[in-house]
Enzyme design. Structure first.
Site, PDB file in Angstrom:
ATOM      1  N   HIS A   1       0.800  -1.225   0.000  1.00  0.00           N
ATOM      2  CA  HIS A   1       0.000   0.000   0.000  1.00  0.00           C
ATOM      3  C   HIS A   1       0.835   1.278   0.000  1.00  0.00           C
ATOM      4  O   HIS A   1       0.811   2.031   0.973  1.00  0.00           O
ATOM      5  CB  HIS A   1      -0.903  -0.001   1.227  1.00  0.00           C
ATOM      6  CG  HIS A   1      -1.920  -1.098   1.251  1.00  0.00           C
ATOM      7  ND1 HIS A   1      -3.236  -0.900   0.925  1.00  0.00           N
ATOM      8  CD2 HIS A   1      -1.813  -2.419   1.529  1.00  0.00           C
ATOM      9  CE1 HIS A   1      -3.904  -2.043   1.016  1.00  0.00           C
ATOM     10  NE2 HIS A   1      -3.064  -2.990   1.393  1.00  0.00           N
TER      11      HIS A   1
ATOM     12  N   HIS B   1      -2.422  -1.450   7.115  1.00  0.00           N
ATOM     13  CA  HIS B   1      -1.933  -1.618   5.744  1.00  0.00           C
ATOM     14  C   HIS B   1      -0.867  -0.581   5.408  1.00  0.00           C
ATOM     15  O   HIS B   1      -0.191  -0.700   4.385  1.00  0.00           O
ATOM     16  CB  HIS B   1      -3.085  -1.593   4.733  1.00  0.00           C
ATOM     17  CG  HIS B   1      -3.982  -0.397   4.847  1.00  0.00           C
ATOM     18  ND1 HIS B   1      -4.730  -0.116   5.970  1.00  0.00           N
ATOM     19  CD2 HIS B   1      -4.267   0.604   3.968  1.00  0.00           C
ATOM     20  CE1 HIS B   1      -5.428   0.994   5.772  1.00  0.00           C
ATOM     21  NE2 HIS B   1      -5.165   1.445   4.575  1.00  0.00           N
TER      22      HIS B   1
ATOM     23  N   ASP C   1      -9.122   7.378   7.700  1.00  0.00           N
ATOM     24  CA  ASP C   1     -10.466   7.965   7.790  1.00  0.00           C
ATOM     25  C   ASP C   1     -11.532   6.901   7.537  1.00  0.00           C
ATOM     26  O   ASP C   1     -12.575   6.888   8.196  1.00  0.00           O
ATOM     27  CB  ASP C   1     -10.636   9.157   6.847  1.00  0.00           C
ATOM     28  CG  ASP C   1     -10.266   8.863   5.397  1.00  0.00           C
ATOM     29  OD1 ASP C   1      -9.443   7.957   5.151  1.00  0.00           O
ATOM     30  OD2 ASP C   1     -10.789   9.552   4.497  1.00  0.00           O
TER      31      ASP C   1
ATOM     32  N   GLU D   1     -18.423  -4.238  24.150  1.00  0.00           N
ATOM     33  CA  GLU D   1     -17.518  -5.377  24.318  1.00  0.00           C
ATOM     34  C   GLU D   1     -16.264  -5.258  23.467  1.00  0.00           C
ATOM     35  O   GLU D   1     -15.216  -5.807  23.820  1.00  0.00           O
ATOM     36  CB  GLU D   1     -18.257  -6.686  23.973  1.00  0.00           C
ATOM     37  CG  GLU D   1     -19.417  -7.023  24.908  1.00  0.00           C
ATOM     38  CD  GLU D   1     -20.685  -6.222  24.636  1.00  0.00           C
ATOM     39  OE1 GLU D   1     -20.761  -5.537  23.589  1.00  0.00           O
ATOM     40  OE2 GLU D   1     -21.602  -6.260  25.481  1.00  0.00           O
TER      41      GLU D   1
END
Lengths: 617, 617
Positions: free
Chosen positions: A34, A74, A151, A367
């Site tokens: 990436h 990534h 984002d 949780e």
């Protein structure tokens, strides 16, 4: 803005350029990865690692090092590139990115000593950051925790659980940075470059929010300074960036997510362009500031509890014994912490809170952040026990999966297992928790049937390294073990045994007592069975099971308050298969409904009556 | 506020009182349950069911009925009490609450025809509401969807996923009502009675938010009216209430969560107090307004696809075949919808979007609302296919669990299964998805190995009732089936078979091709094996497996790109155990790392080489 930061801006810009160059080089060499998401974050990472953060690059284990969590996992190549700049790894190492023989994996994992938690499942980093920041409080350290997010991942609900809990705990030592590059994998992100859409949300959740140009080093340094001066609440820096920034062929373009520049001409054009972006430096970047060194040292070594106070025949729910043991443990050792999700009076973790309230962390009904926060705490030396209804741990399964990948020392407990909870109905019954936990190869799975074994196994959990799970039950059960009985992770107990047993019945939790009832009924008919309490499902004592199989005519019957797939039956079957033995399984085989515990245990085929039938069939 | 509403206020107040009375009666009779949480919601429920909502109490199946989701499922008694008022059930029925022979369970389930989705795992109702509201659009109905939530459950991240997606879709036919009674199970809720803390969050997420006194019937009617007039975005009504309202012994008191009033004197005192709260009525409450009746009728009957267009030997990833089949399906039938979580270009659900964009719902990176929304769509007659990386479906496991309890017709698909994805590393590899899905007894689990079987099984999924899961793979695999080959849910294919097979090797997905490679290698050595493509793991063809076991000297070898527990090996082992056969399992037995697909498949012991070794051992 401090003067030192200003004078270093040019140097930091050049570091950002080198981070881009290395991210391009490593991903092009790997042929995957990436680079575009690295490029958007370059100035942020440069500012953090080479101006803001206090850490000793030669000492990954220093408890006072500032922490960095790359939630947008990534972006791993730029993290590795930052380590090159810091002298932690060699520049050539990054050319092994994503190779089988390198720890520089596609997404960061704690195989690398600077990584606290594996990332790559988006929306988890801030939850871990909560736990890391709480740990600073626990050990009295001034280290600060920085979480770099994408984002796109702020669409994950877990991020807003973390937002709420971070504000609740007033974690002003926690700083989030959202790299708002406006492009997700498949298209524009949910709020794209509408910076206000992000800011109003973080402010609504009680955070200090600062919007900056994420490619302006001075602005980033200013925002980090503002965060440092903000007290009583965490800060979220919202950095407006461009995906692929600095590489004109991919800058701001959709379709370049997770795509390297092709090695050769395409890569070289990008590298040449980046090389031209170097600026004259008035002053070199400083080496990172050293850690502040204020923490209390955690004890090391194992924790020993006094013997359980229960008497044979006492009637105690294992969930209550869990709470009692946890409280004893917490009083003994400062590493032990407990986390709740608004059910502390049902799991009995409130007993811990009453005894050591400052190490009890309430997460309300959330949780994911409970488990995520436990992951962060575990990464920094705490021994966290997050607990809720076992059914609701399914809500955090992706976190549990990542905790397993990270091999973190978290100690999960789930109460209210199975149909034996009764009237509340299926939504509250955990019937897949054993399957879910056992699927992870490195999670130890314990399932005690009485109070003594619960307490002794909680002690083992605290001392055993790695992720673990304990299943507890709602109904009261009799204490069947004396206070000096010992239990091992990977052990079992043979409760009834004779030379002429016609079958071995293997129970766990409440079904141990159904097996004992069946034993008595069969005995009255002149039939003898072996009864096993399989309190450790993973690891499992294959040797003992194989021995019993051989000694009881190869007849093994499992009985469990759990669905048929993935629980006690499958665990035993896998353990005895090498000996050529098979297992007859009694388990819940359909979606259950409300009723009394007794009605349900019988109706779904896991009562003494069904065991007797299976033995005599 | 409309005049009719005002004139009915007294009548609605009295209904609220009767709802409280019935909630107390039923829970006291049951000896468990949640009267206090019912009491806080009484005016809200009265206003919704007897003034606001359009529905035909005699026709639960009317597609145009307004929908009500009780997200705070523990408030079930007041829902049942509302049905008594509406004439849907008899008043005496509620005294069977939580009994084994009654469908009036502790938390509502779709065993009851008026319930769309089972609730009781908090934070799910609004996600389902998104899907129900989207369905109104799909069928062109003016029905409106009302979701009643507790304040405590808004700590769940899934609620904020729903908040975002609801705003994104501009669902002005969706109305949330939060019953802010400020008390959770174990103590005060996260924002207690700070109504602004709720309002700023909902507004920040793009909703119209109205704060009202939740015990003021006129105010509630006014807020509902305001919601109806709000266009282009959903409305959240934030109702400030008191837990236990109307019963002075428990009103606003902590410690009364999930606790009935004791039958006898304690209950009677509460009932007497409630009786005194009746007011004179100027006008009786109207019967509910009829449904608006505007929907397009969905087709019924099964969907048939033209034969697959692939040719033997074509190289196609099953994930890509999934996308193609889904698009074909969507073009054939308006019930078929697809949902994504920002990976449509990896799962190939973007092929569906390109063809039928109006039935494609983007959720961005938010798997819980993707599955929750699919649950709501399924409940209203759609055939939803939510898909993402299989690893990220773990994020939605609690929703999947509740979808199973609800027995909803959702068709999940997970791509990028196993270590064969390669370089991205463990965070992106699903290695527990089969265990997770198989644990649910009513989820059908399919795992095709080539493009033809994928397409044929997608067609089966669309026509099979109930929850299903398909696992797809990242690498391209050869097409091995002709276009006319048929596949059944619960079937398998014997790919290689002879009279002198020494073992049966059972693969699924990519390991089918490893098994075929092993077959060739062994054949060259003069050894014959049987090879099975186990494309349906649940249900499973036990008969065929038992036959093969008998015919191949009892030797069964499974090979799977999945962890050892809960996958192909356990499925086969459970199927053949009644015949006394055991299974040798080849599976991934540790946390994997990055590498090339070939390296990883071999290193983790699931390649042809390992199969050959297992056969010849």
């Amino acid at each position: 803005m401090p003067v030192q930061a200003v004078s270093r801006v040019a140097a930091l810009k050049n570091i950002a350029t080198r981070l881009r160059i290395d991210s391009v080089r490593s991903t092009s060499e790997a042929g995957s990865g990436h680079p575009s998401t690295c490029a958007s974050a370059a100035e942020i990472v440069a500012a953090l690692f080479f101006s803001e953060m206090h850490y000793d690059p030669r000492d990954a284990k220093n408890p006072d090092n500032d922490r960095f969590v790359l939630s947008k996992g990534h972006g791993a190549p730029i993290l590795y590139a930052a380590w090159v700049e810091a002298g932690i790894i060699k520049r050539d190492d990054i050319l092994n990115l994503r190779k089988f023989n390198s720890d520089l994996e596609g997404h960061p994992t704690p195989r690398l000593p600077w990584v606290d938690v594996a990332t790559g499942s988006l929306g988890q980093g801030l939850c871990a950051g909560i736990g890391i920041a709480l740990n600073a409080r626990r050990i009295g350290s001034e280290y600060r925790t920085y979480v770099l997010m994408g984002d796109g991942e702020t669409a994950e609900g877990s991020v807003w659980e973390a937002a709420h809990v971070g504000a609740h705990h007033k974690l002003d030592n926690l700083i989030g940075i959202t790299d708002v590059n406006a492009l997700g994998q498949a298209g524009p992100t949910q709020w794209q470059h509408d910076m206000d859409a992000y800011a109003v949300k973080w402010r609504a959740f009680g955070w200090h929010a600062v919007v900056v140009d994420g490619h302006d080093v001075s602005a980033i340094l200013g925002a980090l300074d503002e965060a440092r001066r903000t007290k009583g609440r965490p800060t979220m820096i919202l950095a407006k960036t461009i995906k692929g920034k600095g590489i004109s062929s991919i800058e701001g373009k959709n379709g370049w997510h997770g795509k390297p520049l092709k090695k050769g001409e395409e890569m070289q054009r990008a590298l040449d362009e980046l090389e031209r972006q170097f600026v004259p430096e008035d002053e070199p970047a400083a080496t990172p500031a050293p850690p502040r060194g204020t923490s209390r040292k955690d004890p090391s070594g194992s924790i020993a509890l006094d013997p359980p106070a229960y008497k044979l025949g006492d009637s105690v729910a294992t969930r209550e014994a869990y709470g009692d043991a946890l409280a004893k443990l917490g009083a003994k050792d400062v590493r032990v912490v407990a986390l709740d999700a608004d059910v502390k009076n049902s799991t009995f973790s409130d007993k811990f809170e009453q005894r050591v309230g400052d190490r009890f962390y309430e997460n309300f009904i959330a949780e994911q952040v409970m488990v995520g926060s436990a992951m962060g705490l575990a990464a920094r030396g705490a021994i966290p026990f997050p607990s809720t209804f076992a059914a609701f741990l399914t809500r955090a399964y992706d976190f549990i999966r990542m905790a397993a990948i990270s091999n973190l020392n978290i100690k999960m407990a789930g109460s209210h297992a199975g149909v034996s909870i009764g009237e509340d109905g299926p939504s509250q019954m955990a019937l897949e928790d054993l399957a879910m936990m056992r699927a992870q190869p490195n999670i130890a799975v314990l399932y005690p049937c009485d109070a003594v074994s619960t307490e002794r196994l909680i002690e083992k959990m605290a001392n055993h390294k790695g992720p673990m799970y304990m299943r507890t039950s709602r109904p009261k059960t009799p204490v069947i073990y004396g206070p000096d009985e010992t239990f091992e992770v990977g052990g079992l107990k043979v409760l009834r045994e004779s030379g002429n047993d016609v079958a071995t019945v293997i129970g766990a939790g409440i079904t141990v007592f159904e097996a004992l009832k069946a034993y008595e009924q069969l005995k009255a008919q002149g039939t003898s069975i072996r009864v096993i309490d399989l309190y450790s499902l993973q690891p499992i004592d294959s040797q003992a099971l194989l021995r019993c199989a051989k000694e009881t005519k190869g007849r093994l019957i499992t009985v469990e308050d759990h669905y048929a797939a993935g629980g006690v039956g499958d665990a035993v079957a896998a353990a005895v298969a090498p000996g050529g033995f098979t297992v007859r399984r009694l388990a819940v085989s359909e979606i259950p409904r409300s009723g009394t515990p007794e009605e349900l245990v019988d109706h779904y085929g896991i009562s003494a009556r069904h065991i007797v039938k299976a033995v005599t069939a």
